[in-house]
Structure formats: structure tokens, C-alpha cells
Design a protein around this motif. Structure first.
Motif, PDB file in Angstrom:
ATOM      1  N   ILE A  64       0.908  -1.267   0.230  1.00 23.63           N
ATOM      2  CA  ILE A  64       0.222  -0.294   0.016  1.00 23.63           C
ATOM      3  C   ILE A  64       0.526   1.541   0.368  1.00 23.63           C
ATOM      4  CG2 ILE A  64      -1.875  -1.063   1.232  1.00 23.63           C
ATOM      5  CD1 ILE A  64      -1.060   0.269   3.656  1.00 23.63           C
ATOM      6  N   CYS A 107      -5.580   2.580   7.045  1.00 22.14           N
ATOM      7  CA  CYS A 107      -6.212   1.955   6.885  1.00 22.14           C
ATOM      8  C   CYS A 107      -7.766   2.978   7.852  1.00 22.14           C
ATOM      9  CB  CYS A 107      -6.632   0.402   7.026  1.00 22.14           C
ATOM     10  SG  CYS A 107      -7.936  -0.701   6.757  1.00 22.14           S
ATOM     11  N   SER A 158     -12.723  -2.078   5.383  1.00 19.08           N
ATOM     12  CA  SER A 158     -12.228  -2.779   4.637  1.00 19.08           C
ATOM     13  C   SER A 158     -13.850  -3.547   4.671  1.00 19.08           C
ATOM     14  CB  SER A 158     -11.687  -3.326   6.199  1.00 19.08           C
ATOM     15  OG  SER A 158     -10.885  -4.988   5.412  1.00 19.08           O
ATOM     16  N   LEU A 179      -9.369  -1.851   0.787  1.00 12.73           N
ATOM     17  CA  LEU A 179      -9.041  -1.644   2.025  1.00 12.73           C
ATOM     18  C   LEU A 179      -9.851  -0.116   1.622  1.00 12.73           C
ATOM     19  CD1 LEU A 179      -5.728  -3.012   2.853  1.00 12.73           C
ATOM     20  CD2 LEU A 179      -7.740  -3.558   3.960  1.00 12.73           C
ATOM     21  N   LEU A 203      -8.539   3.788   2.030  1.00 14.51           N
ATOM     22  CA  LEU A 203      -7.454   3.840   2.622  1.00 14.51           C
ATOM     23  C   LEU A 203      -7.213   5.732   2.532  1.00 14.51           C
ATOM     24  CD1 LEU A 203      -4.218   2.155   1.049  1.00 14.51           C
ATOM     25  CD2 LEU A 203      -5.356   1.755   3.030  1.00 14.51           C
ATOM     26  N   ASN A 241     -13.482  -3.055   9.396  1.00 10.88           N
ATOM     27  CA  ASN A 241     -13.597  -3.657   8.072  1.00 10.88           C
ATOM     28  C   ASN A 241     -15.417  -3.276   8.766  1.00 10.88           C
ATOM     29  OD1 ASN A 241     -14.026  -5.363  10.958  1.00 10.88           O
ATOM     30  ND2 ASN A 241     -14.978  -6.969   9.802  1.00 10.88           N
ATOM     31  N   ILE A 244      -4.203  -5.025  11.951  1.00  9.57           N
ATOM     32  CA  ILE A 244      -5.567  -3.213  11.719  1.00  9.57           C
ATOM     33  C   ILE A 244      -6.845  -3.407  11.309  1.00  9.57           C
ATOM     34  CG2 ILE A 244      -5.126  -1.748   9.353  1.00  9.57           C
ATOM     35  CD1 ILE A 244      -2.929  -1.833  10.573  1.00  9.57           C
ATOM     36  N   TYR A 277      -9.827  -9.061   7.795  1.00  8.78           N
ATOM     37  CA  TYR A 277     -10.526  -8.839   6.247  1.00  8.78           C
ATOM     38  C   TYR A 277     -10.468 -10.173   5.995  1.00  8.78           C
ATOM     39  CZ  TYR A 277      -8.350  -8.367   1.527  1.00  8.78           C
ATOM     40  OH  TYR A 277      -8.335  -7.940  -0.285  1.00  8.78           O
TER      41      TYR A 277
END
Length: 528
Positions: free
Chosen positions: A111, A117, A120, A125, A127, A432, A489, A492
């Protein structure tokens, strides 16, 4: 005259029997092994152990494709999701997906350096890249295919976005996103717009603020506050915009297309392009805001430069125009409505069953999630253990990192009440877009659990078991370098792995009471 067709039969010879295939078989002896052809074996009949050995050498994209080849391969190969998006402290631009079911790590595309982040969903993702002057550039990035979509600039005084959600399967000419950009403000953007649209402040009770957002189907974004109030943001309908093709007087460019956010190794490969896309216009607008801040602060940072890699069209001279005259937002109108009756202010005492009307104030970490068509609030005590004095007498102890799960009952009063299990499902909350999946029987997972990210000190993946009432780290730390400092983070997920918030499989979607009354009145007018 009739002719009889001779029927096949075995002929008896002095040496033995002559079969239908013309090969003589001596009485009492079997034919040689070389005469028998080995049976054809399908690819689906490969041994599961061999498939697992092959899968260990595949990247995430090929691994997911192999699981989709046939049912036998899908059963032999464990699903890669859910995964933890993990970065090492000495290589923060190189994330990896640490899969819980496979106990291995999949390397992802790098990235942009300095990117943070903020969301998600479905393998993508969101950003945020901080520029000089406090401005931020937002993009959607797919770490599997390295596809990137630059979003229009978000021009607002707050300059801080806590979470960003977006519609599934985004494209450069077809996307929709929403974000929390202040304690009581929401922003959204759709394809073709030149900037984000900032909505009016959401009507909240005193001391309350927005805490979480979840993108649901058909452009519905459900917003949750720290006190447990829920509002519904209805985004405009997505429409794919046709690109405006401007012919280059010098002829079409023969150079290859260059991604807008390329890696440092690709910066030397930039070529001047003759056509200007919406992505390039977005970056031009961001560059204008950055340049304006530099001109206003010439002494503070005289030689400041923007971090990032730009498309070649950005090097054209920028015309000084005030932001207000750039043009309309081009975002269709959106509405925000409270989930409860909009005529009455939100009151925890009437919304939550006791003692949760008192506990709601002391559980600062809150998330929304949809599971099997039902809406849930996930509360977590992110501070220390507290003992609360209840209004009706008695005490309620809330341990550190204790998680409470409350289900929405639209026909009840109070409409939110705690549940003891999720019917074998587990939920994954954090940055997320919240996901629910049936976890019973899935390797490395447990049902009726809440998977969250946090803990003391460095963030890590945690799991709260609703049966035991305890939070423990997700073990093992799949696929990471032992002993290496790392940061977790978010969760996912791939788009084809689980049933997430974007799917309710035809079940009832919750609507606000005002919307229900409006639909009922419209039905009555139609019957008349």
C-alpha cells in the motif's frame, strides 16, 4: 428374405476361450496386467493431502480460485477467511492476511507509504493518506489485484475520518462511499462527483457522538452512536457514469495506462497521457488544496512537497480558482432518518431493557452488525472493570473487555434486549464493515463468539466467547514472524466467502417508522 444378424458370443477354441475383445484366455489363467488399461482419474479425485500441499505454495488469489474449482477441492482446502490484516512495524506498507482457518499468512500488495486504513469490505481497503496542511486523500485499494480508486477530496474543517464504508464491487466509474467525518456529521460521495457532500449535523442527545457505520444493501448505511442510538443514511441510487472522451489534438497516446498510486519502482515509468479521467480530476482538486495551503504558509514549510505519486496530468499548470466556483457537487441528495420514532428524542431508558439502559453509557466501544436478517449492537467495556449502581436497586458489574450483544426487536418496547447466543454464528467487528458468518464446524473458529480487535497496548485479534463471558487472544498468531513487532489493522474478508452485512438473503430489512408510515399511506392511496 430375412437375414439374421449374428449375436456376439464367446468362441471355444482348443486352447481356451476367445472373448469379445478377440483376446484368447487360457482356461485357468488370468490375462496379463499390461492388457488392462488403468481407469481415468478426474482432477477432483486428487488426494486431499496433496491438494493441501499444493495450496501452501499459492498466493491468496490463486488459493481462492482453487477452492472454487469444484466441491472436492473446496472441502479439502480450508477457507482463507476470516483473516487479520497485519503489518510489521519495520514494513508497514507491506500488509499480510493472517488466516485463522488455514494457520498461514498470505502476502498482499504493498500500500502507499503513510496510508492509514479506515475501512475494509469485500476484499477492498479504504485508505487515508495525510497530506501537508492536514488535508487527507482517500482511496479504495484492492491488495490482491493492486487495483486502486482515488476518491474525490473531502473538504471539511475536521480533517479526521474515523471510519469509511463503501458499496461492494467498486469501480472507477461506479462507486458509493460514506464516512464519519465529525462527532455528529456524515459525508458521502458517489461516482462522478467532484467532492464529498457534507450532511447537516445528525440530531443527537447531549454528549453523544457517532461511533460506527455499516453499509447495508440498496444504499442503506446504518449509523450507531456511543449511547446506542441508530440512524439510517439513504445514499442516492448508484449509476454508472459514462466517461467523457476528449480527443487529443496530437493524436492518441501510445503509452500504457499507469495506476494513479504506483509504487516507488514504477514512478520512473510515468508517461504523459493525452486524456483526462475522473480520477485525474480528483487528484487535481487535491493538489489545488495542497498548493493553496503551501501558499498560505510559506514560512512554516518553504520546501514542502506532497507525499505520493501522481498521474502525469497533474503536472499541468493549475488555475487559481476559489473552491466555491469549481462546480456543483454532482452528488444526488441523501437523507438521514432515526431508526426509532423521529418525533421523540432518543432515550436509553425506553430503548434498552434494564439494566442495559444504565450500562449503555459505560460501554464506549459499540458496533452494529446484521446476522441472519436481524440487527445487533455489540457493546464492549474498553476501560477498566466497573460496578454500577442501578436505579431500581442492586449492582451490575461490567468486567474489562466484557462484550454485550443486544438484538433489535422493532415491535417491542424497549426495542433492544440482550441475547445469550447467536445461533452458531460469530460476528467480526472493528474498522471493517461488520461481518457475520456461521462458525460451527469451521476450522480455527468457534460459534457464538464476537471477534474484535484491541487489547492492552498493541492491538491484536481477540475473541469473546458468549458462553464463558471471557475475551482471549485469537490463537495462533497465524503466519506472522515469531517475535517480530507487528500491528493488527482490521478483519479482512473476501467477497465470496461469507454472508456479510450486504446480504440478507431476501429477509426483511429494517425501516424507520416514518418510512413505514409513508409506505402504508402510499399503499392506501393506490388501493383507492
Amino acid at each position: 428374405m430375412e437375414h439374421k444378424i449374428p449375436q456376439p458370443c464367446n468362441l471355444v477354441t482348443p486352447a481356451g476361450t476367445l472373448g469379445l475383445d478377440g483376446l484368447a484366455t487360457i482356461s485357468g489363467h488370468n490375462p496379463p496386467a499390461a492388457a488392462a488399461m488403468p481407469p481415468f482419474r478426474r482432477w477432483a479425485d486428487l488426494p486431499p493431502d496433496l491438494l493441501c500441499r499444493i495450496g501452501e505454495s499459492l498466493d491468496l488469489k490463486c488459493y481462492a480460485s482453487a477452492r472454487g474449482a469444484c466441491t472436492a477441492w473446496r472441502c479439502a482446502l480450508s477457507p482463507p477467511s476470516p483473516s487479520l490484516l497485519v503489518v510489521l512495524d519495520d514494513a508497514r506498507c507491506c500488509p499480510s492476511a493472517a488466516s485463522l482457518p488455514t494457520h498461514r499468512s498470505f502476502e498482499l500488495k504493498a500500500i502507499l507509504s503513510g496510508g492509514r486504513c479506515v475501512g475494509s469490505s469485500n476484499g477492498w481497503l479504504a485508505l487515508s493518506v495525510c497530506l501537508y496542511g492536514g488535508q487527507s486523500m482517500f482511496s479504495l485499494f484492492n491488495p490482491i489485484t493492486a487495483t486502486e480508486i482515488i476518491l474525490p477530496p473531502l473538504i471539511y474543517e475536521s480533517r479526521w475520518v474515523s471510519k469509511l464504508v463503501f458499496a461492494p464491487n467498486p469501480a472507477r466509474d461506479d462507486f458509493a462511499a460514506a464516512a464519519i467525518c465529525d462527532i455528529d456529521r456524515l459525508a458521502y460521495v458517489t461516482a462522478g462527483a467532484r467532492r464529498w457532500a457534507i450532511l447537516d449535523p445528525v440530531r443527537l442527545t447531549g454528549g453523544d457522538q457517532l461511533a460506527d457505520v455499516v453499509y447495508h444493501e440498496k444504499g442503506r448505511v446504518y449509523c450507531l452512536t456511543r449511547y446506542g442510538d441508530v440512524h439510517v443514511l439513504r445514499l442516492p441510487e448508484r449509476r454508472r457514469r459514462k466517461p467523457i472522451m476528449v480527443e487529443d489534438p496530437a493524436g492518441p497516446s501510445s503509452g500504457p495506462a499507469i495506476p494513479l498510486l504506483s509504487s516507488p519502482a514504477d514512478r520512473a515509468a510515468l508517461r504523459f497521457q493525452g486524456r483526462r479521467t475522473q480520477q485525474q480530476r480528483n487528484m487535481r482538486m487535491i493538489c489545488y488544496e495542497h498548493r493553496r495551503w503551501r501558499e498560505q504558509h510559506p514560512i512554516a514549510i518553504p520546501q514542502a512537497t506532497m507525499k505520493g505519486t501522481y498521474c502525469t496530468d497533474l503536472f499541468m499548470p493549475l488555475r487559481r480558482v476559489p473552491p466555491g466556483s469549481v462546480g456543483p457537487d454532482l452528488n444526488a441528495p441523501a437523507t438521514v432518518e432515526p431508526l426509532s420514532d423521529g418525533n421523540l428524542p432518543f432515550d436509553p431508558a425506553t430503548s434498552f431493557a434494564p439494566p442495559y439502559n444504565t450500562v449503555s453509557v459505560f460501554t464506549s466501544a459499540k458496533n452494529l452488525v446484521f446476522c441472519e436478517g436481524n440487527m445487533y449492537q455489540i457493546w464492549r467495556n474498553a476501560s477498566c472493570t466497573v460496578t454500577l449502581q442501578l436505579p431500581g436497586g442492586g449492582h451490575r458489574r461490567v468486567a474489562e473487555n466484557e462484550v454485550l450483544v443486544l438484538r433489535y426487536y422493532p415491535r417491542r418496547q424497549p426495542c433492544w434486549d440482550a441475547v445469550q447466543d447467536l445461533g452458531g454464528y460469530s460476528v467480526f467487528v472493528g474498522r471493517n464493515n461488520a461481518v457475520s458468518m456461521y462458525a460451527e464446524g469451521v476450522l480455527g473458529l468457534k460459534g457464538n463468539c464476537v471477534y474484535w480487535i484491541g487489547g492492552r497496548g498493541r492491538d491484536q485479534g481477540m475473541v469473546f466467547d458468549m458462553a464463558t463471558g471471557r475475551s482471549t487472544p485469537c490463537l495462533p498468531a497465524a503466519g506472522v514472524v515469531p517475535g517480530a513487532p507487528q500491528s493488527t489493522i482490521c478483519w479482512y474478508f473476501l467477497s465470496d466467502m461469507v454472508n456479510n452485512c450486504n446480504n440478507n438473503e431476501g429477509r426483511r430489512v429494517y425501516q424507520t417508522r416514518a418510512r413505514v408510515r409513508a409506505d402504508r399511506e402510499q399503499d392506501m392511496e393506490t388501493e383507492e
